[in-house]
Design a protein around this motif. Structure first.
Motif, PDB file in Angstrom:
ATOM      1  N   PHE A   1      -0.898   0.081   1.024  1.00 11.34           N
ATOM      2  CA  PHE A   1      -0.857   0.745   2.318  1.00 11.34           C
ATOM      3  C   PHE A   1      -1.065   2.254   2.220  1.00 11.34           C
ATOM      4  O   PHE A   1      -1.041   2.941   3.248  1.00 11.34           O
ATOM      5  N   VAL A   2      -1.253   2.770   0.996  1.00 11.84           N
ATOM      6  CA  VAL A   2      -1.361   4.218   0.824  1.00 11.84           C
ATOM      7  C   VAL A   2      -2.565   4.783   1.570  1.00 11.84           C
ATOM      8  O   VAL A   2      -2.458   5.765   2.317  1.00 11.84           O
ATOM      9  N   LEU A   3      -3.734   4.171   1.369  1.00 13.43           N
ATOM     10  CA  LEU A   3      -4.933   4.707   2.012  1.00 13.43           C
ATOM     11  C   LEU A   3      -4.859   4.545   3.529  1.00 13.43           C
ATOM     12  O   LEU A   3      -5.407   5.363   4.278  1.00 13.43           O
ATOM     13  N   TYR A   4      -4.171   3.506   3.996  1.00 14.75           N
ATOM     14  CA  TYR A   4      -3.935   3.318   5.434  1.00 14.75           C
ATOM     15  C   TYR A   4      -3.238   4.539   6.015  1.00 14.75           C
ATOM     16  O   TYR A   4      -3.610   5.068   7.069  1.00 14.75           O
ATOM     17  N   GLU A   5      -2.199   5.011   5.304  1.00 16.02           N
ATOM     18  CA  GLU A   5      -1.440   6.159   5.803  1.00 16.02           C
ATOM     19  C   GLU A   5      -2.181   7.474   5.558  1.00 16.02           C
ATOM     20  O   GLU A   5      -2.119   8.377   6.397  1.00 16.02           O
ATOM     21  N   VAL A   6      -2.867   7.594   4.406  1.00 15.35           N
ATOM     22  CA  VAL A   6      -3.671   8.804   4.159  1.00 15.35           C
ATOM     23  C   VAL A   6      -4.752   8.928   5.226  1.00 15.35           C
ATOM     24  O   VAL A   6      -5.002  10.022   5.765  1.00 15.35           O
TER      25      VAL A   6
ATOM     26  N   PHE B   1      -9.992  -2.986  -3.224  1.00 20.74           N
ATOM     27  CA  PHE B   1     -10.627  -3.545  -2.030  1.00 20.74           C
ATOM     28  C   PHE B   1      -9.690  -3.509  -0.831  1.00 20.74           C
ATOM     29  O   PHE B   1     -10.066  -3.063   0.266  1.00 20.74           O
ATOM     30  N   VAL B   2      -8.463  -3.976  -1.036  1.00 20.92           N
ATOM     31  CA  VAL B   2      -7.512  -4.018   0.083  1.00 20.92           C
ATOM     32  C   VAL B   2      -7.166  -2.609   0.552  1.00 20.92           C
ATOM     33  O   VAL B   2      -7.040  -2.361   1.758  1.00 20.92           O
ATOM     34  N   MET B   3      -7.034  -1.662  -0.381  1.00 15.76           N
ATOM     35  CA  MET B   3      -6.760  -0.282   0.006  1.00 15.76           C
ATOM     36  C   MET B   3      -7.880   0.280   0.888  1.00 15.76           C
ATOM     37  O   MET B   3      -7.613   0.951   1.894  1.00 15.76           O
ATOM     38  N   LEU B   4      -9.132   0.005   0.526  1.00 14.50           N
ATOM     39  CA  LEU B   4     -10.265   0.509   1.312  1.00 14.50           C
ATOM     40  C   LEU B   4     -10.272  -0.089   2.721  1.00 14.50           C
ATOM     41  O   LEU B   4     -10.479   0.626   3.710  1.00 14.50           O
TER      42      LEU B   4
END
Length: 401
Positions: free
Chosen positions: A49-54, A105-108
């Motif tokens: 979920f890091v890239l979601y929040e970034v 992949f999931v992060m992207l």
């Protein structure tokens, strides 16, 4: 109350936001439970979920300018279209992929979903100030949109968990993408023309606020939402799933885990919608309520540490947290629209929700770390510390006038 153009526009924006948030809640639960089932550690789950929040931080910083430059309607529609694309993309995930490939992949895809969410949120919440019927209380209309949105997102948590247990990961994603696409087509026809107005002179450098009240409110929001997500995002579902799996099949544990998280969000949204009836003097009340929330959270952390087997008591305490947190969140959502300048509503709202996304990012990262270090009690202790920092920022806001 007559259904004039403003009220119809408000209803259209609210409907679009509801549809989006249903898929947002369902997607979070699908990803969390699916990858927990695949053996991901708490820290790896948080990393998904890091890239979601970034993306939320970056998007909120620019979404206000985009909405001013290209219009609220275009910004809202872009968010919905991007969410449909993210759902379809995630359905292509293959469990046979290596862990590193899966995480990347999931992060992207989650990052794209994060962009979509904050485009939709900035456009929807900015539209409230423009579309709410005059003379009927801005606080009431802000609380109605925000509270109902959270109730719908809570239903999404339940939908995601139920779909995972019922039809599986990829079919669930295709179903959600199809439903959101149909709603998008219907909503476009009802968006009022006033939401397409553009300010061609809007500059990206204008997104940063010079109002000390907005800056301190943003700081308070950062720590407030960090305090929620540090126990809610990773720690709670893993702890609850582990507690329930000891006495029931995994599929049923998924159902009850998603059900409680849905109940929490729905309850939180209902209290949030009713907040205008229980508070007076928004800035003063916001400080009082965040201090109450810190006391509740500290007591809950001690309960989870000293009596870990009291699962129902802990869950009840988390519902109390939800009620007090809801009042805090509703007050914040009103204050930002109240403080926002008449000519820069979208940019002030975007800046403020950038801080919100920053808090979610910090809370998400800390949720996996704190759970791995000390379980749910450690996550709740970290939440208490963040709430005290939020109270400090609210004290400075009151001083700023």
């Amino acid at each position: 109350m007559q259904a004039g153009p403003s009220l119809r526009g408000y209803a259209a924006v609210t409907g679009a936001y509801w549809a989006f948030m249903l898929t947002d809640g369902a997607l979070r639960m699908l990803v969390l439970l699916q990858f927990h089932r695949l053996g991901f550690t708490p820290v790896q789950l948080a990393g998904l979920f890091v890239l979601y929040e970034v993306a939320g931080i970056v998007t909120n910083l620019t979404a206000g300018w985009l909405a001013a430059r290209f219009g609220l309607a275009a910004t809202l529609i872009a968010g919905l279209v991007l969410q449909v694309a993210a759902l379809v993309a995630l359905a292509q995930f293959d469990p046979a992929w290596a862990v590193a490939t899966s995480v990347a992949f999931v992060m992207l895809v989650q990052g794209a979903s994060g962009v979509a969410k904050d485009l939709a949120k900035t456009a929807s919440k900015s539209a409230v100030k423009l579309l709410a019927p005059p003379g009927q209380g801005l606080f009431r209309w802000v609380a109605a949109l925000t509270g109902s949105k959270n109730a719908v997102k809570g239903a999404g948590f339940f939908v995601g968990a139920a779909l995972l247990g019922g039809v599986g990961f990829a079919p669930a994603l295709y179903l959600m993408a199809s439903g959101l696409a149909l709603i998008l087509v219907a909503i476009v026809a009802f968006l009022p023309a006033g939401l397409s107005v553009r300010d061609k002179g809007a500059r990206i450098t204008q997104v940063f606020s010079r109002d000390a009240r907005i800056n301190w409110l943003a700081a308070a929001r950062l720590f407030l939402f960090g305090a929620r997500d540090v126990w809610f995002v990773v720690a709670l579902p893993i702890w609850l799933q582990a507690s329930l799996s000891a006495g029931m099949p995994p599929e049923r544990a998924f159902f009850f885990t998603g059900g409680f998280m849905a109940l929490w969000i729905i309850f939180y949204g209902a209290v949030q919608a009713g907040a205008p009836r229980v508070v007076r003097g928004a800035a003063t009340s916001a400080l009082t309520w965040v201090l109450i929330l810190a006391l509740v959270t500290g007591a809950l952390a001690m309960t989870a540490l000293l009596t870990p087997g009291w699962t129902l008591v802990i869950l009840g305490g988390l519902l109390v947290f939800g009620a007090v947190f809801a009042v805090n969140s509703s007050l914040h959502s009103f204050l930002i629209l109240d403080y926002a300048g008449a000519g820069r509503v979208t940019m002030d709202v975007g800046f403020y929700y950038m801080a919100n996304a920053g808090g979610r990012l910090f809370g998400t990262l800390m949720s996996g770390v704190m759970y791995q270090l000390g379980g749910l009690p450690a996550a709740l202790a970290a939440a208490t510390a963040m709430l005290l920092l939020s109270a400090g920022a609210m004290t400075r806001l009151r001083a700023a006038g």
